[in-house]
Scaffold this motif. Structure first.
Motif, PDB file in Angstrom:
ATOM      1  N   ASP A 247       0.863  -1.181   0.000  1.00  0.00           N
ATOM      2  CA  ASP A 247       0.000   0.000   0.000  1.00  0.00           C
ATOM      3  C   ASP A 247       0.903   1.234   0.000  1.00  0.00           C
ATOM      4  O   ASP A 247       1.537   1.523  -1.004  1.00  0.00           O
ATOM      5  CB  ASP A 247      -0.934  -0.048   1.202  1.00  0.00           C
ATOM      6  N   ARG A 248       1.024   1.935   1.099  1.00  0.00           N
ATOM      7  CA  ARG A 248       1.868   3.125   1.164  1.00  0.00           C
ATOM      8  C   ARG A 248       3.177   2.755   1.857  1.00  0.00           C
ATOM      9  O   ARG A 248       3.170   2.313   3.009  1.00  0.00           O
ATOM     10  CB  ARG A 248       1.155   4.258   1.885  1.00  0.00           C
ATOM     11  N   VAL A 249       4.282   2.931   1.154  1.00  0.00           N
ATOM     12  CA  VAL A 249       5.585   2.463   1.614  1.00  0.00           C
ATOM     13  C   VAL A 249       6.540   3.638   1.710  1.00  0.00           C
ATOM     14  O   VAL A 249       6.700   4.406   0.746  1.00  0.00           O
ATOM     15  CB  VAL A 249       6.144   1.398   0.655  1.00  0.00           C
ATOM     16  N   VAL A 250       7.191   3.780   2.868  1.00  0.00           N
ATOM     17  CA  VAL A 250       8.177   4.838   3.108  1.00  0.00           C
ATOM     18  C   VAL A 250       9.504   4.173   3.455  1.00  0.00           C
ATOM     19  O   VAL A 250       9.580   3.350   4.376  1.00  0.00           O
ATOM     20  CB  VAL A 250       7.748   5.774   4.252  1.00  0.00           C
ATOM     21  N   LEU A 251      10.556   4.532   2.720  1.00  0.00           N
ATOM     22  CA  LEU A 251      11.896   4.018   2.953  1.00  0.00           C
ATOM     23  C   LEU A 251      12.782   5.176   3.387  1.00  0.00           C
ATOM     24  O   LEU A 251      13.036   6.095   2.614  1.00  0.00           O
ATOM     25  CB  LEU A 251      12.450   3.357   1.690  1.00  0.00           C
ATOM     26  N   ASP A 252      13.255   5.121   4.617  1.00  0.00           N
ATOM     27  CA  ASP A 252      14.023   6.202   5.230  1.00  0.00           C
ATOM     28  C   ASP A 252      15.499   5.823   5.278  1.00  0.00           C
ATOM     29  O   ASP A 252      15.885   4.910   6.000  1.00  0.00           O
ATOM     30  CB  ASP A 252      13.484   6.452   6.644  1.00  0.00           C
ATOM     31  N   SER A 253      16.327   6.531   4.489  1.00  0.00           N
ATOM     32  CA  SER A 253      17.779   6.302   4.448  1.00  0.00           C
ATOM     33  C   SER A 253      18.091   4.936   3.848  1.00  0.00           C
ATOM     34  O   SER A 253      18.549   4.011   4.526  1.00  0.00           O
ATOM     35  CB  SER A 253      18.396   6.444   5.847  1.00  0.00           C
ATOM     36  N   LEU A 471      13.938   1.599  -8.022  1.00  0.00           N
ATOM     37  CA  LEU A 471      12.507   1.715  -7.740  1.00  0.00           C
ATOM     38  C   LEU A 471      11.963   2.853  -8.598  1.00  0.00           C
ATOM     39  O   LEU A 471      11.894   4.006  -8.161  1.00  0.00           O
ATOM     40  CB  LEU A 471      12.280   1.979  -6.251  1.00  0.00           C
ATOM     41  N   THR A 472      11.582   2.537  -9.805  1.00  0.00           N
ATOM     42  CA  THR A 472      11.241   3.594 -10.767  1.00  0.00           C
ATOM     43  C   THR A 472       9.956   4.328 -10.412  1.00  0.00           C
ATOM     44  O   THR A 472       9.687   5.399 -10.955  1.00  0.00           O
ATOM     45  CB  THR A 472      11.126   3.004 -12.181  1.00  0.00           C
ATOM     46  N   GLY A 473       9.165   3.776  -9.505  1.00  0.00           N
ATOM     47  CA  GLY A 473       7.965   4.470  -9.064  1.00  0.00           C
ATOM     48  C   GLY A 473       8.187   5.342  -7.845  1.00  0.00           C
ATOM     49  O   GLY A 473       7.236   5.900  -7.291  1.00  0.00           O
ATOM     50  N   SER A 474       9.431   5.482  -7.419  1.00  0.00           N
ATOM     51  CA  SER A 474       9.718   6.212  -6.178  1.00  0.00           C
ATOM     52  C   SER A 474       9.886   7.702  -6.417  1.00  0.00           C
ATOM     53  O   SER A 474      10.255   8.151  -7.500  1.00  0.00           O
ATOM     54  CB  SER A 474      10.983   5.657  -5.518  1.00  0.00           C
ATOM     55  N   ARG A 475       9.629   8.453  -5.360  1.00  0.00           N
ATOM     56  CA  ARG A 475       9.976   9.870  -5.279  1.00  0.00           C
ATOM     57  C   ARG A 475      10.937  10.018  -4.105  1.00  0.00           C
ATOM     58  O   ARG A 475      10.736   9.415  -3.055  1.00  0.00           O
ATOM     59  CB  ARG A 475       8.750  10.745  -5.053  1.00  0.00           C
ATOM     60  N   LEU A 476      11.952  10.848  -4.277  1.00  0.00           N
ATOM     61  CA  LEU A 476      12.992  11.014  -3.262  1.00  0.00           C
ATOM     62  C   LEU A 476      12.956  12.419  -2.699  1.00  0.00           C
ATOM     63  O   LEU A 476      13.030  13.405  -3.449  1.00  0.00           O
ATOM     64  CB  LEU A 476      14.369  10.734  -3.864  1.00  0.00           C
ATOM     65  N   VAL A 477      12.838  12.516  -1.375  1.00  0.00           N
ATOM     66  CA  VAL A 477      12.959  13.794  -0.660  1.00  0.00           C
ATOM     67  C   VAL A 477      14.327  13.792   0.015  1.00  0.00           C
ATOM     68  O   VAL A 477      14.592  12.973   0.898  1.00  0.00           O
ATOM     69  CB  VAL A 477      11.834  13.964   0.379  1.00  0.00           C
ATOM     70  N   THR A 478      15.196  14.696  -0.417  1.00  0.00           N
ATOM     71  CA  THR A 478      16.573  14.744   0.056  1.00  0.00           C
ATOM     72  C   THR A 478      16.744  15.845   1.090  1.00  0.00           C
ATOM     73  O   THR A 478      16.381  17.005   0.840  1.00  0.00           O
ATOM     74  CB  THR A 478      17.533  15.013  -1.121  1.00  0.00           C
ATOM     75  N   LEU A 479      17.293  15.495   2.239  1.00  0.00           N
ATOM     76  CA  LEU A 479      17.645  16.483   3.253  1.00  0.00           C
ATOM     77  C   LEU A 479      19.094  16.883   3.019  1.00  0.00           C
ATOM     78  O   LEU A 479      20.023  16.144   3.360  1.00  0.00           O
ATOM     79  CB  LEU A 479      17.452  15.897   4.653  1.00  0.00           C
ATOM     80  N   ARG A 480      19.282  18.028   2.424  1.00  0.00           N
ATOM     81  CA  ARG A 480      20.620  18.470   2.028  1.00  0.00           C
ATOM     82  C   ARG A 480      21.328  19.143   3.207  1.00  0.00           C
ATOM     83  O   ARG A 480      20.732  19.921   3.943  1.00  0.00           O
ATOM     84  CB  ARG A 480      20.527  19.438   0.849  1.00  0.00           C
ATOM     85  N   GLY A 481      22.613  18.811   3.376  1.00  0.00           N
ATOM     86  CA  GLY A 481      23.413  19.435   4.420  1.00  0.00           C
ATOM     87  C   GLY A 481      23.317  18.761   5.773  1.00  0.00           C
ATOM     88  O   GLY A 481      23.868  19.274   6.752  1.00  0.00           O
ATOM     89  N   ALA A 502       6.426  15.780   4.253  1.00  0.00           N
ATOM     90  CA  ALA A 502       6.295  14.960   3.048  1.00  0.00           C
ATOM     91  C   ALA A 502       5.851  13.544   3.393  1.00  0.00           C
ATOM     92  O   ALA A 502       4.975  12.960   2.718  1.00  0.00           O
ATOM     93  CB  ALA A 502       7.615  14.932   2.293  1.00  0.00           C
ATOM     94  N   VAL A 503       6.442  12.955   4.444  1.00  0.00           N
ATOM     95  CA  VAL A 503       6.081  11.594   4.842  1.00  0.00           C
ATOM     96  C   VAL A 503       4.640  11.548   5.341  1.00  0.00           C
ATOM     97  O   VAL A 503       3.861  10.667   4.964  1.00  0.00           O
ATOM     98  CB  VAL A 503       7.045  11.064   5.913  1.00  0.00           C
ATOM     99  N   ASP A 504       4.268  12.503   6.179  1.00  0.00           N
ATOM    100  CA  ASP A 504       2.922  12.491   6.740  1.00  0.00           C
ATOM    101  C   ASP A 504       1.866  12.699   5.652  1.00  0.00           C
ATOM    102  O   ASP A 504       0.805  12.052   5.674  1.00  0.00           O
ATOM    103  CB  ASP A 504       2.787  13.572   7.817  1.00  0.00           C
ATOM    104  N   ARG A 505       2.128  13.579   4.692  1.00  0.00           N
ATOM    105  CA  ARG A 505       1.165  13.761   3.599  1.00  0.00           C
ATOM    106  C   ARG A 505       0.954  12.468   2.828  1.00  0.00           C
ATOM    107  O   ARG A 505      -0.169  12.143   2.432  1.00  0.00           O
ATOM    108  CB  ARG A 505       1.641  14.870   2.650  1.00  0.00           C
ATOM    109  N   TYR A 506       2.030  11.740   2.615  1.00  0.00           N
ATOM    110  CA  TYR A 506       1.913  10.497   1.871  1.00  0.00           C
ATOM    111  C   TYR A 506       1.157   9.436   2.667  1.00  0.00           C
ATOM    112  O   TYR A 506       0.223   8.801   2.171  1.00  0.00           O
ATOM    113  CB  TYR A 506       3.297   9.996   1.475  1.00  0.00           C
ATOM    114  N   LEU A 507       1.565   9.235   3.926  1.00  0.00           N
ATOM    115  CA  LEU A 507       0.919   8.198   4.727  1.00  0.00           C
ATOM    116  C   LEU A 507      -0.543   8.519   5.012  1.00  0.00           C
ATOM    117  O   LEU A 507      -1.391   7.618   5.039  1.00  0.00           O
ATOM    118  CB  LEU A 507       1.675   8.004   6.043  1.00  0.00           C
ATOM    119  N   LEU A 512       2.087  11.548  -3.102  1.00  0.00           N
ATOM    120  CA  LEU A 512       3.523  11.570  -3.362  1.00  0.00           C
ATOM    121  C   LEU A 512       3.914  12.917  -3.958  1.00  0.00           C
ATOM    122  O   LEU A 512       3.125  13.516  -4.696  1.00  0.00           O
ATOM    123  CB  LEU A 512       3.903  10.469  -4.346  1.00  0.00           C
ATOM    124  N   PRO A 513       5.121  13.407  -3.672  1.00  0.00           N
ATOM    125  CA  PRO A 513       5.568  14.624  -4.353  1.00  0.00           C
ATOM    126  C   PRO A 513       5.514  14.432  -5.868  1.00  0.00           C
ATOM    127  O   PRO A 513       5.760  13.337  -6.391  1.00  0.00           O
ATOM    128  CB  PRO A 513       7.011  14.788  -3.869  1.00  0.00           C
TER     129      PRO A 513
END
Length: 527
Positions: A247-253, A471-481, A502-507, A512-513
């Motif tokens: 269903d809704r999948v979040v992969l952190d790091s 994962l071609t269906g993925s969107r990546l949110v990058t925390l820069r710095g 971003a995570v909370d909106r998706y879940l 997705l962004p």
């Protein structure tokens, strides 16, 4: 993690598993397992597992079970499910998988089950659903939160090889110290030989299959998932095996899905050095307090001087002796996060080590005492051997010690602090059995949200990008710095409102962004 204590505990788990493992030869499973696609389960003999009745009860297992008591106080429920040891032989031996559940606090708006895996591999998750609820109460309102102790971990059917030490640690400065590590790795592997029938089935693929049994037994048509660190690899494997069940999948790091295995740590060198330099810049601005150097270069030189001193002879730190084998594991604590609190705690530890390297009598800080005690303790509960078995069961690595020694020597100059640790061999080079299946090739277009930091020292950003492309269906949110490992919800590192949003909106809303996005971290260095 929850403060520096939890951060360092998590780092120790990752280091212990990643620097105490390596695998043997790969060959295919004895029979095809049709559950790879999520289809044909009943005809494969899995129906009795997927339709088993779950008996929920209290979580506390005894008067000394503080974690279970806390779960009970939070009105969580605990249970066990039966799963096949070998999914190609579902009529054979079974094992138990323990899990916990926190029901959605807004049942009228409940949208399903969210299973959480914090990483490891082999970290028990029953108790950690409480952390998810505290970090994201709005998510806990909409989902039943489920924590699973993976097979052979925690309260699930166990695996204990009786190791007198939990980690191999660094290869040290020379051939003599390297050979000691080789002997230790051989001994650790030989102690697991009595579990030959079980070891081939201690793998990420089978843990993913266990997840799908849990999904079915719960009566859920689809499963939402939150995984961090190694948990991202587990999630990616689940997506590959059961794409229609996600269903809704979040992969952190995210872990590099093309490289995951016992020798993955060999890719960490540049990221570790960058994280150490980032902390060094912070410490240099506080030279008056810590006395480690007034410039970034000077602080780095202090750390390298400590390392050289430990190479010559063990440092005396209270009742501990910290030699070349263990010091890099202690210094790995720099990966625990980039908050003021974490950096200050690490600086206090380095200050103690610096004094010890100069022959001054010192006592460890409370955190350093805890870390050193843990590193020098036997693997009494089998946690390290179970973690190792998972890695050994996933991917083969070279069995010739010379391969590792040449690699370590080639990187002595560019990786003076961590190279002999992250490139060292592990018990999997001598593992009694080969993996039962080849590594999972992850390539799918299932919608996924990925989040991660550019300066992640645990799962380097370059590897996260590999997984993003796979994962071609993925969107990546990058925390820069940011120089932290895991970025969502303050579960293992400082919170970031942009990432959390971003995570909370998706879940919560399934949004997705529209494209990959960037959040910018607030750095403690300039403070």
């Amino acid at each position: 993690m929850r403060g520096r204590r939890m951060a360092v505990a998590g780092v120790a788990a990752v280091v212990a598993s990643a620097t105490g493992v390596a695998a043997a030869g790969v060959h295919p499973a004895a029979g095809a397992v049709r559950t790879q696609t999520g289809a044909g389960a009943a005809s494969d003999g899995l129906d009795r597992f997927q339709r088993q009745k779950i008996t929920w009860g209290r979580c506390q297992s005894g008067p000394d079970d503080a974690a279970g008591r806390e779960l009970d106080e939070a009105k969580a429920q605990c249970a066990e499910v039966l799963v096949p040891l070998d999914y190609s032989r579902p009529g054979g031996r079974t094992v138990k998988v323990a899990m916990s559940r926190l029901r959605a606090t807004d049942p009228g708006r409940r949208r399903g089950v969210l299973l959480y895996n914090p990483g490891g591999p082999g970290v028990p998750a029953l108790h950690l659903v409480l952390q998810v609820k505290r970090a994201a109460p709005q998510v806990a309102a909409r989902y039943d939160l489920v924590g699973m102790d993976p097979r052979f971990v925690g309260r699930s059917t166990g695996l204990n090889c009786g190791w007198p030490e939990a980690v191999i640690g660094s290869a040290g400065p020379d051939r003599r110290t390297f050979d000691r590590g080789v002997a230790l790795a051989k001994d650790m592997a030989s102690r697991c030989a009595g579990h030959r029938e079980v070891l081939p089935h201690v793998s990420t693929r089978n843990t993913a299959r266990d997840m799908d049994v849990i999904r079915a037994a719960l009566g859920e048509p689809r499963l939402s998932y939150l995984g961090s660190s190694y948990g991202t690899y587990l999630g990616a494997v689940y997506l590959q095996l059961f794409p229609r069940r996600a269903d809704r999948v979040v992969l952190d790091s995210a872990v590099d899905v093309d490289r995951f295995g016992p020798d993955l740590t060999g890719t960490q060198g540049p990221a570790l050095r960058a994280a150490l330099r980032h902390w060094a810049a912070w410490a240099a601005r506080r030279h008056g307090r810590y006395g480690l150097g007034a410039t970034t270069g000077a602080v780095m030189a202090t750390v390298e001087r400590i390392s050289r001193a430990a190479d010559r002879e063990p440092l005396r730190v209270g009742g501990h002796r910290v030699g070349a084998r263990l010091l890099p594991l202690v210094l790995f604590g720099v990966t625990a996060g980039d908050s003021e609190e974490t950096y200050a705690g690490f600086a206090a530890d380095v200050r103690v080590l610096d004094k010890a390297a100069r022959g001054i009598e010192v006592s460890p800080t409370p955190m350093l005492q805890a870390v050193l005690t843990g590193l020098s303790s036997p693997d009494a509960d089998g946690a390290a051997s179970a973690q190792t078995a998972i890695m050994c069961g996933d991917r083969a690595v070279p069995r010739d010690p010379e391969t590792y020694y040449r690699d370590i020597r080639a990187h002595r100059d560019d990786e003076p602090v961590f190279g002999a640790l992250i490139r060292n061999l592990t018990p999997c080079s001598f593992w009694p059995v080969p993996p039962a299946e080849p590594p999972t090739r992850v390539r799918n277009d299932v919608p996924v949200l990925m989040v991660g930091a550019t300066g992640d020292p645990g799962t380097p950003y370059a590897g996260q990008l590999v997984t993003h492309r796979a994962l071609t269906g993925s969107r990546l949110v990058t925390l820069r710095g940011a120089f932290r490992h895991t970025v969502y919800g303050g579960l293992f590192a400082p919170r970031d409102a942009c990432v959390d949003g971003a995570v909370d909106r998706y879940l919560l809303d399934g949004v997705l962004p529209a494209r990959d996005t960037v959040c910018r971290a607030v750095s403690p260095v300039g403070g």
